[in-house]
Structure formats: structure tokens, C-alpha cells
Write a protein that holds these residues in place. Structure first.
Motif, short mmCIF file in Angstrom:
data_model
loop_
_atom_site.label_atom_id
_atom_site.label_comp_id
_atom_site.label_asym_id
_atom_site.label_seq_id
_atom_site.Cartn_x
_atom_site.Cartn_y
_atom_site.Cartn_z
N VAL A 105 0.86 -1.19 0.00
CA VAL A 105 0.00 0.00 0.00
C VAL A 105 0.89 1.24 0.00
CG1 VAL A 105 -1.76 1.30 1.25
CG2 VAL A 105 -1.83 -1.20 1.21
N LYS A 106 0.80 2.02 -1.05
CA LYS A 106 1.63 3.21 -1.18
C LYS A 106 1.02 4.38 -0.41
CE LYS A 106 2.98 1.80 -5.86
NZ LYS A 106 2.08 0.64 -5.93
N LYS A 107 1.87 5.30 0.00
CA LYS A 107 1.38 6.49 0.69
C LYS A 107 0.43 7.29 -0.20
CE LYS A 107 5.36 7.14 3.75
NZ LYS A 107 6.47 8.04 4.16
N SER A 108 0.73 7.28 -1.51
CA SER A 108 -0.13 8.02 -2.45
C SER A 108 -1.54 7.44 -2.48
CB SER A 108 0.47 7.99 -3.86
OG SER A 108 0.71 6.66 -4.29
N GLN A 109 -1.65 6.10 -2.34
CA GLN A 109 -2.97 5.46 -2.31
C GLN A 109 -3.74 5.88 -1.06
OE1 GLN A 109 -1.63 1.31 -2.80
NE2 GLN A 109 -2.94 1.21 -4.62
N VAL A 110 -3.04 5.92 0.07
CA VAL A 110 -3.69 6.33 1.32
C VAL A 110 -4.17 7.77 1.21
CG1 VAL A 110 -3.36 6.70 3.79
CG2 VAL A 110 -2.29 4.73 2.67
N VAL A 111 -3.32 8.64 0.64
CA VAL A 111 -3.70 10.05 0.48
C VAL A 111 -4.92 10.18 -0.42
CG1 VAL A 111 -2.97 12.27 -0.47
CG2 VAL A 111 -1.38 10.93 0.91
N LEU A 112 -4.91 9.46 -1.55
CA LEU A 112 -6.04 9.53 -2.47
C LEU A 112 -7.30 8.94 -1.85
CD1 LEU A 112 -4.26 8.57 -5.81
CD2 LEU A 112 -5.25 10.78 -5.23
N ALA A 113 -7.14 7.91 -1.01
CA ALA A 113 -8.30 7.34 -0.32
C ALA A 113 -8.91 8.37 0.63
CB ALA A 113 -7.89 6.10 0.46
N VAL A 114 -8.06 9.08 1.36
CA VAL A 114 -8.55 10.12 2.28
C VAL A 114 -9.23 11.24 1.51
CG1 VAL A 114 -7.85 11.88 3.95
CG2 VAL A 114 -6.83 9.59 4.04
#
Length: 307
Positions: free
Chosen positions: A123-132
Motif C-alpha cells: 500500500v503506497k502512501k499516495s494510495q492512502v492520500v487519495l483514499a482520504v
């Protein structure tokens, strides 16, 4: 473009397209359910029963078989599949659409937590950011709705349980698909088990096909083809070719589709907040798609270098 280049493009883009069709279809689901007057058990068992022969026929045509081995592989996910469907349908009748949609949209966040441990996905940080960002946009969409009220703690708990069941089903489905199970046969097995699980509940709570009028049957047929066959079929197939985290993040588009459909079909007004939220969600989805495409491109380039 050469034939091999075109084939490579199709293999790369087709799973993304398949997930997009699934999201579009699932986003329209609440609009169809809203138009059916029958009870939740009647809707659930009828949709599942009508889907089994169609899905089994597609499985047979694509090389899959509904055999004993397949039934063993689908007994467990069938529990989660049926539970998520029944709980989701009932939650739409017990709480506000806004609450039900927002709670259901928490599924990608849960899958992001489960994927590293159970699927060995990074899980990439970019995915977490986009999820938020996407969840923030969804909050604007559902909280910006003009029709307030109708919420209940009981209905919210049903929606929360449905979200947990669906997230677990996605993880198990990814594992089964990675093991090589035919996607259409897998769904046929899930539908078969779901009807088996549904029968006791339906007869205890109440099941009556006489509840269906002509309009209900038309909407039910649309639901079977659009959500039951097309959406679930394409989604299950795509999970062998893309990460579950990406597929789940794409479903953030469902509430936007539902809100837009409610405006066009039921003439529900869209507030400025909802329009802004929809734009935010679409932007987050575009970012998710670009990241997924670039990731696949990088993998191919590294493979070429290694070879």
C-alpha cells in the motif's frame, strides 16, 4: 501499432475498464432498489436465484464448471457475499441513503488495512492520500444532500456490518482468483451458496413473489443483468489482474453516480457542496487510475530490462 502491441494494450487497459463498468453499475444499484416495492428478503433471494443459471452458463462457456471442488471453494465467501447483500439492501430501508452510502464507502479504507497482511500487496502512501481525499469528497456528496432525516442507529449498524462483510468478501475473492479459480464459476458458486443461506432467513422474515408487480419484475431483471451478472462478473475477473486495493478505491465513485442518477431520475436536487464533492472524488479516482497504469508500465519496463 503491431498486433502484439495492441494485445498488450488490451491486457493492460481491459481490467481497468472492467472495474469502471462495475463501479458504474453498482452506483446505479440504489436507484434500482429504490424503485422496487417488494420486501428485502424477496428482492435478495429472487435476484440470486435468477442469476445462478445465467452465471453457470457463462462459466461453462468460459471453461468453468460448478463442481464439488468449486462449491468447496465458494462455501466461505458465499457467506460474506450473501450477508453483505442482505444487510446492504435492508440498511437502505432502515437508515438514510446518505448514511448508508457514506458507511459503505469506508470499504476501501478497510481493504487498505487488510491487503498488506492477507494479500501481500504494498500500500503506497499516495494510495492512502487519495483514499482520504476520495472519502472527503464522498462526505461532501452525501452530507450536502438536501433531504435530511430518516437516519437510525440500527440502520447505520446494518450498513457498517454490510461494509465489513463486503470487504472480507473482496479479500477472499482476490485469494481465490490468484489461485486460478474461474471468475464466472466462482460467482455461480457464490450465488448458489447465497440462495442456500438465504432460504431460511427469507421464510422466517417473509418471502412472497406476489409482492412483485410488473415494474418490480422489469427492475429486477435489470438488476440481475447489470449488477448480478455484469458488475460482479467483471469485478471478480479483474481481481486476478489488478490489486484489490486499486479495485476497492475505484468504488469510491459509486456514491457520485448514485447522487447524479437521483438528480436525473428522481429529480433530487444537487447542492453546490455535492457537485464539489463529486469533482473531488472523480479527481481522486483519476489519480488512482494513473498510479495503477504507471505501476503496470514500470513492471513491464523492469521485466524487459531483466530479460
Amino acid at each position: 501499432m503491431t498486433n502484439s502491441g495492441f494485445a498488450s494494450l488490451v491486457r493492460r487497459e481491459l481490467p481497468l475498464f472492467a472495474v469502471s463498468i462495475s463501479v458504474l453499475s453498482w452506483g446505479a444499484g440504489p436507484l434500482i432498489i429504490r424503485g422496487i416495492s417488494a420486501s428485502t428478503p424477496t428482492i435478495t433471494i429472487t435476484r440470486l436465484a435468477l442469476s445462478i443459471p445465467i452465471m453457470s452458463a457463462i462459466a461453462w462457456r468460459t471453461g468453468g464448471r460448478l463442481n464439488l471442488s468449486l462449491l468447496r471453494a465458494t462455501a466461505l465467501p458465499g457467506i460474506f457475499f450473501f450477508s453483505s447483500m442482505a444487510l446492504s439492501f435492508e440498511s437502505l430501508r432502515q437508515t438514510s441513503i446518505a448514511n448508508q452510502t457514506l458507511i459503505g464507502a469506508l470499504s476501501p479504507a478497510l481493504i487498505l488495512l487488510l491487503a498488506p497482511k492477507f494479500l501481500n500487496e504494498t500500500v503506497k502512501k499516495s494510495q492512502v492520500v487519495l483514499a482520504v481525499v476520495g472519502l472527503g469528497g464522498i462526505s461532501l456528496v452525501v452530507l450536502g444532500a438536501s433531504n435530511g432525516g430518516g437516519a437510525s442507529l440500527y440502520g447505520d449498524l446494518l450498513a457498517l456490518c454490510a461494509m465489513a462483510m463486503w470487504s472480507t468478501y473482496i479479500v477472499i475473492t482476490k485469494l481465490r482468483r490468484n489461485a486460478g479459480v474461474n471468475s464466472w464459476a466462482y460467482l455461480a458458486g457464490n450465488f448458489t451458496w447465497s440462495v442456500f443461506y438465504c432460504i431460511p432467513w427469507a421464510f422466517v422474515v417473509g418471502f412472497e413473489l406476489g409482492d412483485f408487480d410488473r415494474n418490480d419484475w422489469v427492475l429486477m431483471c435489470i438488476m440481475v443483468i447489470a449488477q448480478g451478472i455484469t458488475a460482479h462478473g467483471l469485478h471478480a475477473w479483474s481481481l486476478k489482474h489488478i490489486d484489490a486495493t486499486f479495485a476497492s478505491l475505484m468504488t469510491l465513485g459509486c456514491p457520485v453516480i448514485s447522487a447524479t442518477g437521483a438528480y436525473l431520475i428522481y429529480h433530487e436536487q444537487l447542492s453546490t457542496m455535492q457537485i464539489i464533492g463529486g469533482a473531488v472524488v472523480l479527481g481522486a479516482l483519476a489519480g488512482v487510475s494513473v498510479l495503477a497504469t504507471n505501476s503496470q508500465k514500470l513492471k513491464r519496463e523492469l521485466a524487459e530490462v531483466i530479460i
